[in-house]
Write a protein that holds these residues in place. Structure first.
Motif, PDB file in Angstrom:
ATOM      1  N   ASN A   1      22.235  23.094 -87.346  1.00 39.74           N
ATOM      2  CA  ASN A   1      22.701  24.452 -87.640  1.00 39.74           C
ATOM      3  C   ASN A   1      23.844  24.379 -88.629  1.00 39.74           C
ATOM      4  OD1 ASN A   1      21.034  25.929 -85.841  1.00 39.74           O
ATOM      5  ND2 ASN A   1      22.301  25.247 -84.150  1.00 39.74           N
ATOM      6  N   ASP A   2      23.891  25.348 -89.531  1.00 40.89           N
ATOM      7  CA  ASP A   2      24.972  25.418 -90.498  1.00 40.89           C
ATOM      8  C   ASP A   2      25.626  26.788 -90.407  1.00 40.89           C
ATOM      9  OD1 ASP A   2      26.671  24.518 -92.473  1.00 40.89           O
ATOM     10  OD2 ASP A   2      25.336  25.047 -94.111  1.00 40.89           O
ATOM     11  N   PHE A   3      26.716  26.933 -91.142  1.00 44.56           N
ATOM     12  CA  PHE A   3      27.487  28.165 -91.179  1.00 44.56           C
ATOM     13  C   PHE A   3      26.559  29.335 -91.514  1.00 44.56           C
ATOM     14  CE2 PHE A   3      30.631  31.096 -92.982  1.00 44.56           C
ATOM     15  CZ  PHE A   3      31.609  31.007 -92.014  1.00 44.56           C
ATOM     16  N   PRO A   4      26.480  30.348 -90.647  1.00 41.82           N
ATOM     17  CA  PRO A   4      25.503  31.409 -90.874  1.00 41.82           C
ATOM     18  C   PRO A   4      25.890  32.354 -92.008  1.00 41.82           C
ATOM     19  CG  PRO A   4      26.830  31.907 -88.957  1.00 41.82           C
ATOM     20  CD  PRO A   4      27.258  30.548 -89.436  1.00 41.82           C
ATOM     21  N   VAL A   5      24.899  32.742 -92.765  1.00 42.59           N
ATOM     22  CA  VAL A   5      25.063  33.793 -93.766  1.00 42.59           C
ATOM     23  C   VAL A   5      24.958  35.105 -92.988  1.00 42.59           C
ATOM     24  CG1 VAL A   5      24.037  34.751 -95.865  1.00 42.59           C
ATOM     25  CG2 VAL A   5      23.907  32.312 -95.429  1.00 42.59           C
ATOM     26  N   PRO A   6      25.728  36.141 -93.350  1.00 42.84           N
ATOM     27  CA  PRO A   6      25.611  37.397 -92.597  1.00 42.84           C
ATOM     28  C   PRO A   6      24.147  37.826 -92.474  1.00 42.84           C
ATOM     29  CG  PRO A   6      27.383  37.547 -94.179  1.00 42.84           C
ATOM     30  CD  PRO A   6      26.679  36.247 -94.439  1.00 42.84           C
ATOM     31  N   ILE A   7      23.733  38.187 -91.324  1.00 42.77           N
ATOM     32  CA  ILE A   7      22.388  38.625 -90.942  1.00 42.77           C
ATOM     33  C   ILE A   7      21.487  37.432 -90.583  1.00 42.77           C
ATOM     34  CG2 ILE A   7      20.306  39.907 -91.574  1.00 42.77           C
ATOM     35  CD1 ILE A   7      21.976  41.505 -93.522  1.00 42.77           C
ATOM     36  N   PHE A   8      21.520  36.334 -91.325  1.00 45.39           N
ATOM     37  CA  PHE A   8      20.606  35.216 -91.113  1.00 45.39           C
ATOM     38  C   PHE A   8      21.323  33.998 -90.544  1.00 45.39           C
ATOM     39  CE2 PHE A   8      18.870  37.481 -94.834  1.00 45.39           C
ATOM     40  CZ  PHE A   8      17.656  37.880 -94.286  1.00 45.39           C
ATOM     41  N   SER A   9      20.636  33.274 -89.671  1.00 42.83           N
ATOM     42  CA  SER A   9      21.150  31.973 -89.252  1.00 42.83           C
ATOM     43  C   SER A   9      20.651  30.942 -90.263  1.00 42.83           C
ATOM     44  CB  SER A   9      20.673  31.627 -87.846  1.00 42.83           C
ATOM     45  OG  SER A   9      19.271  31.498 -87.831  1.00 42.83           O
ATOM     46  N   CYS A  10      21.323  29.814 -90.331  1.00 39.86           N
ATOM     47  CA  CYS A  10      20.984  28.811 -91.339  1.00 39.86           C
ATOM     48  C   CYS A  10      20.779  27.456 -90.671  1.00 39.86           C
ATOM     49  CB  CYS A  10      22.112  28.728 -92.369  1.00 39.86           C
ATOM     50  SG  CYS A  10      21.803  27.566 -93.685  1.00 39.86           S
ATOM     51  N   ARG A  11      19.617  26.856 -90.900  1.00 35.74           N
ATOM     52  CA  ARG A  11      19.326  25.499 -90.430  1.00 35.74           C
ATOM     53  C   ARG A  11      19.036  24.628 -91.631  1.00 35.74           C
ATOM     54  NH1 ARG A  11      19.146  24.347 -85.317  1.00 35.74           N
ATOM     55  NH2 ARG A  11      17.749  22.585 -85.312  1.00 35.74           N
ATOM     56  N   ILE A  12      19.606  23.435 -91.627  1.00 26.04           N
ATOM     57  CA  ILE A  12      19.407  22.489 -92.708  1.00 26.04           C
ATOM     58  C   ILE A  12      18.540  21.345 -92.186  1.00 26.04           C
ATOM     59  CG2 ILE A  12      20.527  20.866 -94.260  1.00 26.04           C
ATOM     60  CD1 ILE A  12      23.005  22.594 -94.125  1.00 26.04           C
ATOM     61  N   GLN A  13      17.523  20.978 -92.940  1.00 25.63           N
ATOM     62  CA  GLN A  13      16.686  19.834 -92.603  1.00 25.63           C
ATOM     63  C   GLN A  13      16.814  18.803 -93.719  1.00 25.63           C
ATOM     64  OE1 GLN A  13      12.738  21.373 -92.028  1.00 25.63           O
ATOM     65  NE2 GLN A  13      13.135  21.790 -89.875  1.00 25.63           N
ATOM     66  N   PHE A  14      16.982  17.533 -93.330  1.00 23.96           N
ATOM     67  CA  PHE A  14      17.142  16.471 -94.312  1.00 23.96           C
ATOM     68  C   PHE A  14      16.633  15.157 -93.726  1.00 23.96           C
ATOM     69  CE2 PHE A  14      20.987  17.275 -91.944  1.00 23.96           C
ATOM     70  CZ  PHE A  14      21.343  16.031 -91.460  1.00 23.96           C
ATOM     71  N   PRO A  15      16.169  14.250 -94.595  1.00 25.95           N
ATOM     72  CA  PRO A  15      15.688  12.955 -94.101  1.00 25.95           C
ATOM     73  C   PRO A  15      16.851  12.012 -93.800  1.00 25.95           C
ATOM     74  CG  PRO A  15      15.418  13.082 -96.462  1.00 25.95           C
ATOM     75  CD  PRO A  15      15.931  14.429 -96.010  1.00 25.95           C
ATOM     76  N   VAL A  16      16.708  11.226 -92.743  1.00 28.78           N
ATOM     77  CA  VAL A  16      17.712  10.236 -92.353  1.00 28.78           C
ATOM     78  C   VAL A  16      17.003   8.895 -92.173  1.00 28.78           C
ATOM     79  CG1 VAL A  16      19.412   9.591 -90.610  1.00 28.78           C
ATOM     80  CG2 VAL A  16      19.096  11.983 -91.189  1.00 28.78           C
TER      81      VAL A  16
ATOM     82  N   SER B   1      31.586  35.623 -76.122  1.00 25.96           N
ATOM     83  CA  SER B   1      31.609  36.397 -77.355  1.00 25.96           C
ATOM     84  C   SER B   1      31.261  35.522 -78.558  1.00 25.96           C
ATOM     85  CB  SER B   1      32.985  37.030 -77.581  1.00 25.96           C
ATOM     86  OG  SER B   1      33.303  37.924 -76.552  1.00 25.96           O
ATOM     87  N   VAL B   2      31.791  34.296 -78.565  1.00 29.03           N
ATOM     88  CA  VAL B   2      31.475  33.358 -79.642  1.00 29.03           C
ATOM     89  C   VAL B   2      29.982  33.029 -79.633  1.00 29.03           C
ATOM     90  CG1 VAL B   2      31.864  31.005 -80.508  1.00 29.03           C
ATOM     91  CG2 VAL B   2      33.783  32.378 -79.713  1.00 29.03           C
ATOM     92  N   SER B   3      29.402  32.873 -78.468  1.00 38.75           N
ATOM     93  CA  SER B   3      27.970  32.602 -78.338  1.00 38.75           C
ATOM     94  C   SER B   3      27.141  33.751 -78.919  1.00 38.75           C
ATOM     95  CB  SER B   3      27.612  32.376 -76.876  1.00 38.75           C
ATOM     96  OG  SER B   3      26.231  32.200 -76.727  1.00 38.75           O
ATOM     97  N   GLN B   4      27.561  34.973 -78.671  1.00 36.55           N
ATOM     98  CA  GLN B   4      26.852  36.124 -79.228  1.00 36.55           C
ATOM     99  C   GLN B   4      26.981  36.195 -80.748  1.00 36.55           C
ATOM    100  OE1 GLN B   4      28.475  39.459 -77.159  1.00 36.55           O
ATOM    101  NE2 GLN B   4      27.184  39.175 -75.361  1.00 36.55           N
ATOM    102  N   VAL B   5      28.167  35.889 -81.274  1.00 38.78           N
ATOM    103  CA  VAL B   5      28.391  35.963 -82.706  1.00 38.78           C
ATOM    104  C   VAL B   5      27.606  34.872 -83.449  1.00 38.78           C
ATOM    105  CG1 VAL B   5      30.140  35.624 -84.510  1.00 38.78           C
ATOM    106  CG2 VAL B   5      30.654  37.051 -82.547  1.00 38.78           C
ATOM    107  N   THR B   6      27.616  33.648 -82.911  1.00 40.71           N
ATOM    108  CA  THR B   6      26.983  32.527 -83.607  1.00 40.71           C
ATOM    109  C   THR B   6      25.502  32.366 -83.270  1.00 40.71           C
ATOM    110  OG1 THR B   6      27.643  30.989 -81.850  1.00 40.71           O
ATOM    111  CG2 THR B   6      29.128  31.235 -83.762  1.00 40.71           C
ATOM    112  N   GLY B   7      25.068  32.931 -82.166  1.00 38.20           N
ATOM    113  CA  GLY B   7      23.671  32.797 -81.765  1.00 38.20           C
ATOM    114  C   GLY B   7      23.360  31.477 -81.081  1.00 38.20           C
ATOM    115  N   LEU B   8      24.385  30.751 -80.639  1.00 33.07           N
ATOM    116  CA  LEU B   8      24.199  29.482 -79.935  1.00 33.07           C
ATOM    117  C   LEU B   8      24.339  29.692 -78.441  1.00 33.07           C
ATOM    118  CD1 LEU B   8      26.292  27.122 -82.214  1.00 33.07           C
ATOM    119  CD2 LEU B   8      23.818  27.410 -82.195  1.00 33.07           C
TER     120      LEU B   8
END
Length: 93
Positions: free
Chosen positions: A27-42, A85-92
């Motif tokens: 998970n990455d810093f959310p853009v307003p309205i959308f959550s952001c997930r980053i996928q990358f090879p390791v 409240s933080v859980s509601q704001v971040t969606g985690l």
């Protein structure tokens, strides 16, 4: 991205051999309205001595599901709000 040599006892020279590559999703810093997930090879790296290590990724901790900047944002919110409240704001959970 750099390779992680902290678990390899005799890592003096660079090792370019890797055993496996997997896709990691965080998970990455959310853009307003959308959550952001980053996928990358390791890469999983095997040293000449036989030790197995992981690739070092500078923007995320080794076993974390969030980026470092998202963790800092959550810590800032936790100092000013309740955890629910933080859980509601971040969606985690």
């Amino acid at each position: 991205m750099q390779q992680n040599y902290q678990d390899v006892p005799s890592a003096v020279e660079l090792c370019n051999r890797y055993d496996d590559v997997y896709i990691r999703s965080v998970n990455d810093f959310p853009v307003p309205i959308f959550s952001c997930r980053i996928q990358f090879p390791v890469c999983q790296i095997r040293c000449k001595c036989g030790c197995l290590g992981g690739q070092y990724i500078d923007f995320v901790n080794p076993y974390s599901y969030c980026t470092k900047r998202f963790e800092a944002y959550i810590a800032t919110l936790c100092s000013k709000m309740t955890i629910s409240s933080v859980s509601q704001v971040t969606g985690l959970d």
